[in-house]
Design a protein around this motif. Structure first.
Motif, PDB file in Angstrom:
ATOM      1  N   ASN A  18      68.988   2.362  58.069  1.00  0.00           N
ATOM      2  CA  ASN A  18      67.434   2.209  58.583  1.00  0.00           C
ATOM      3  C   ASN A  18      66.558   1.631  58.630  1.00  0.00           C
ATOM      4  O   ASN A  18      65.895   0.915  59.541  1.00  0.00           O
ATOM      5  CB  ASN A  18      66.576   3.519  57.694  1.00  0.00           C
TER       6      ASN A  18
ATOM      7  N   ILE B 278      66.964  11.406  56.749  1.00  0.00           N
ATOM      8  CA  ILE B 278      68.213  10.592  56.417  1.00  0.00           C
ATOM      9  C   ILE B 278      68.756  10.882  55.246  1.00  0.00           C
ATOM     10  O   ILE B 278      70.040  10.568  55.163  1.00  0.00           O
ATOM     11  CB  ILE B 278      67.948   8.696  56.371  1.00  0.00           C
TER      12      ILE B 278
ATOM     13  N   SER C 173      67.181   7.768  64.368  1.00  0.00           N
ATOM     14  CA  SER C 173      67.351   6.283  65.736  1.00  0.00           C
ATOM     15  C   SER C 173      66.719   6.086  66.694  1.00  0.00           C
ATOM     16  O   SER C 173      66.003   5.404  65.794  1.00  0.00           O
ATOM     17  CB  SER C 173      68.778   5.756  65.005  1.00  0.00           C
TER      18      SER C 173
ATOM     19  N   LEU D 192      67.200  -0.734  61.215  1.00  0.00           N
ATOM     20  CA  LEU D 192      66.764  -0.365  62.944  1.00  0.00           C
ATOM     21  C   LEU D 192      65.311  -1.090  62.794  1.00  0.00           C
ATOM     22  O   LEU D 192      64.676  -1.069  64.191  1.00  0.00           O
ATOM     23  CB  LEU D 192      67.456   1.253  62.619  1.00  0.00           C
TER      24      LEU D 192
ATOM     25  N   ASN E 105      61.421  10.144  57.792  1.00  0.00           N
ATOM     26  CA  ASN E 105      62.393   9.138  58.942  1.00  0.00           C
ATOM     27  C   ASN E 105      63.652   8.886  57.929  1.00  0.00           C
ATOM     28  O   ASN E 105      64.566   9.248  57.715  1.00  0.00           O
ATOM     29  CB  ASN E 105      62.388   8.167  59.784  1.00  0.00           C
TER      30      ASN E 105
ATOM     31  N   ILE F  76      71.996  12.088  63.613  1.00  0.00           N
ATOM     32  CA  ILE F  76      71.366  10.656  63.286  1.00  0.00           C
ATOM     33  C   ILE F  76      70.924   9.569  64.596  1.00  0.00           C
ATOM     34  O   ILE F  76      69.956   8.663  63.795  1.00  0.00           O
ATOM     35  CB  ILE F  76      72.541   9.412  62.893  1.00  0.00           C
TER      36      ILE F  76
ATOM     37  N   THR G  67      63.028   5.673  65.619  1.00  0.00           N
ATOM     38  CA  THR G  67      62.846   5.247  64.074  1.00  0.00           C
ATOM     39  C   THR G  67      62.630   3.965  65.097  1.00  0.00           C
ATOM     40  O   THR G  67      61.164   3.045  65.262  1.00  0.00           O
ATOM     41  CB  THR G  67      62.835   4.617  63.786  1.00  0.00           C
TER      42      THR G  67
ATOM     43  N   SER H  70      64.921  12.109  72.422  1.00  0.00           N
ATOM     44  CA  SER H  70      65.433  11.947  70.566  1.00  0.00           C
ATOM     45  C   SER H  70      65.482  13.225  70.731  1.00  0.00           C
ATOM     46  O   SER H  70      65.546  13.779  69.506  1.00  0.00           O
ATOM     47  CB  SER H  70      64.717  11.464  70.167  1.00  0.00           C
TER      48      SER H  70
END
Length: 452
Positions: free
Chosen positions: A143, A127, A20, A146, A123, A16, A23, A181
């Motif tokens: 999401n 998820i 995240s 974010l 993305n 996650i 993103t 990431s």
């Protein structure tokens, strides 16, 4: 060893975090450079109008490549597309930071846009893979939070960075975030299985050209280049018909299987997503002009007043994700649209000399409605297709968001360029109309979903 992103009911927190982080930086870079345009224009000795190419290059690259990359995820695996996007995003961000001319910066912004499209195209699919089915609504709510907060916070973060460093650091800061990431993703995200069969290259090229023609149409309208805009629109319509016939004959091997649109839930939800993001941008782009030029608030005060929107979105998007377990998605989404519609109308009807509280609660009402709507709407989009078309739904969701944002910001520019009496109020009223239309579509979706 890579861990399975969808094993049982366990929640892979590291996966996650990986999704995240990427993103957030992909969304931030859609708006973070705007504030620095005057500084970059001065350093490169170019006009401010020419410097806008830095923003357009990123947006146009994303809109043109989002759907082809989502379809590529179906063929080679969504994790591979995601990781490649994160790696290229880090490298292109470094290239942007080291650029010494407008041409060099523009090229790296295009690459950065392609990289962001790779991240954003899959993305939502990631998820869906990471979160257990019982927690999917909450995951999509996070999401939404974010995406909305990152896009809205771009100008504020840019102002803070520019106060202590040069514009180059707007891009340099992406490099370590993307590196972290990518490292987490490689370790904790499993390689999603790819489907057998060739990638629809012809379809991808056509969609890419459609994205460019759409961008050219919007660009021409906002710059009042009517013949250029009309020419682009005509070619867009002709090519869209070609794409429809091309995909219709390919059926299951199509880039975008047309059968997914047989679901009214998917089709109507995508339309509502585009309308809601257009509403958001109509407010986001016009309100700073109102606060700064009409009410004479300074840049810091303007940013703080508008922060009420993402803060409210942050709260209600997560709340909506939890409510999905107990209540009908259509009811929650309709309630959100109702709040958004009321908030836009009330913002358009601000007193002649409003106080900060007058502004904050209206903007917060808009943000609350926006967040309350997005989570259930995204949930319906991602659960209206089978697992085979998850990456396609993710790409369509990202495209609807981006198209709405482009249309919203373009309409504000158009209202200013055609010299309407009150372009700011016109933008807010248009946003209210969009949200009301979306509310009507919501009712249509609800009726269509009821058993007959």
């Amino acid at each position: 060893m890579n861990k399975d992103v969808s094993a049982g009911n366990t929640l892979n927190l590291m996966a996650i975090i990986a999704v995240s982080l990427s993103t957030v930086i992909a969304m931030l870079d859609s708006t973070i450079a705007n504030v620095a345009l005057p500084v970059i224009a001065r350093e490169f000795s170019i006009s401010e109008s020419n410097s806008i190419l830095i923003v357009n290059a990123y947006q146009f690259a994303v809109v043109a490549s989002l759907l082809p990359l989502a379809a590529l995820g179906k063929s080679v695996g969504i994790t591979r597309v995601f990781n490649t996007g994160v790696l290229l995003f880090a490298l292109s961000s470094l290239g942007c930071a080291l650029s010494e001319s407008l041409e060099m910066l523009t090229v790296f912004r295009v690459v950065q846009g392609f990289s962001a499209a790779a991240i954003l195209s899959v993305n939502a699919a990631l998820i869906k893979a990471i979160y257990p089915a019982s927690l999917l609504g909450r995951g999509l709510g996070v999401n939404v939070m974010l995406v909305s907060v990152a896009a809205a916070a771009g100008p504020s973060i840019a102002s803070a960075i520019l106060a202590v460093a040069s514009w180059n650091w707007l891009f340099t800061i992406n490099v370590p975030v993307a590196a972290v990431s990518l490292l987490i993703s490689v370790v904790f995200l499993n390689k999603s299985p790819a489907e057998k069969g060739p990638f629809d290259r012809t379809g991808a090229i056509i969609v890419f050209m459609l994205g460019l023609l759409f961008s050219c149409t919007v660009f021409g309208l906002t710059r009042q280049k009517i013949f250029f805009a009309m020419g682009s629109l005509i070619f867009f319509v002709l090519l869209l018909e070609t794409f429809y016939l091309n995909q219709k004959h390919k059926v299951e091997k199509a880039l975008i299987p047309l059968a997914v649109f047989h679901s009214k839930t998917l089709s109507l939800s995508l339309l509502m997503s585009a309308l809601s993001y257009a509403t958001q941008l109509l407010a986001y782009v016009s309100l700073p002009f109102y606060l700064h030029n009409v009410l004479h608030r300074d840049i810091v005060s303007t940013g703080l007043l508008l922060t009420a929107w993402p803060l409210a979105t942050m709260f209600t998007s997560v709340l909506a994700g939890n409510l999905l377990k107990k209540y009908d998605c259509n009811i929650i989404g309709a309630a959100g649209l109702g709040l958004l519609f009321a908030g836009m109308l009330l913002t358009a009807a601000l007193p002649m000399v409003p106080g900060n509280i007058d502004i904050i609660w209206r903007v917060a009402l808009c943000g609350a409605g926006f967040g309350l709507f997005q989570s259930p709407n995204n949930y319906l989009i991602m659960t209206s297709v089978n697992d085979e078309n998850t990456s396609v739904a993710s790409g369509l969701l990202g495209s609807s968001r981006l198209l709405g944002q482009i249309v919203g910001s373009a309409l504000v520019a158009l209202f200013f360029n055609i010299n309407v009496n009150d372009p700011i109020n016109c933008s807010l009223i248009t946003g209210a109309c969009f949200s009301f239309f979306s509310l009507a579509v919501s009712y249509w979706r609800y009726i269509s979903a009821k058993p007959h």
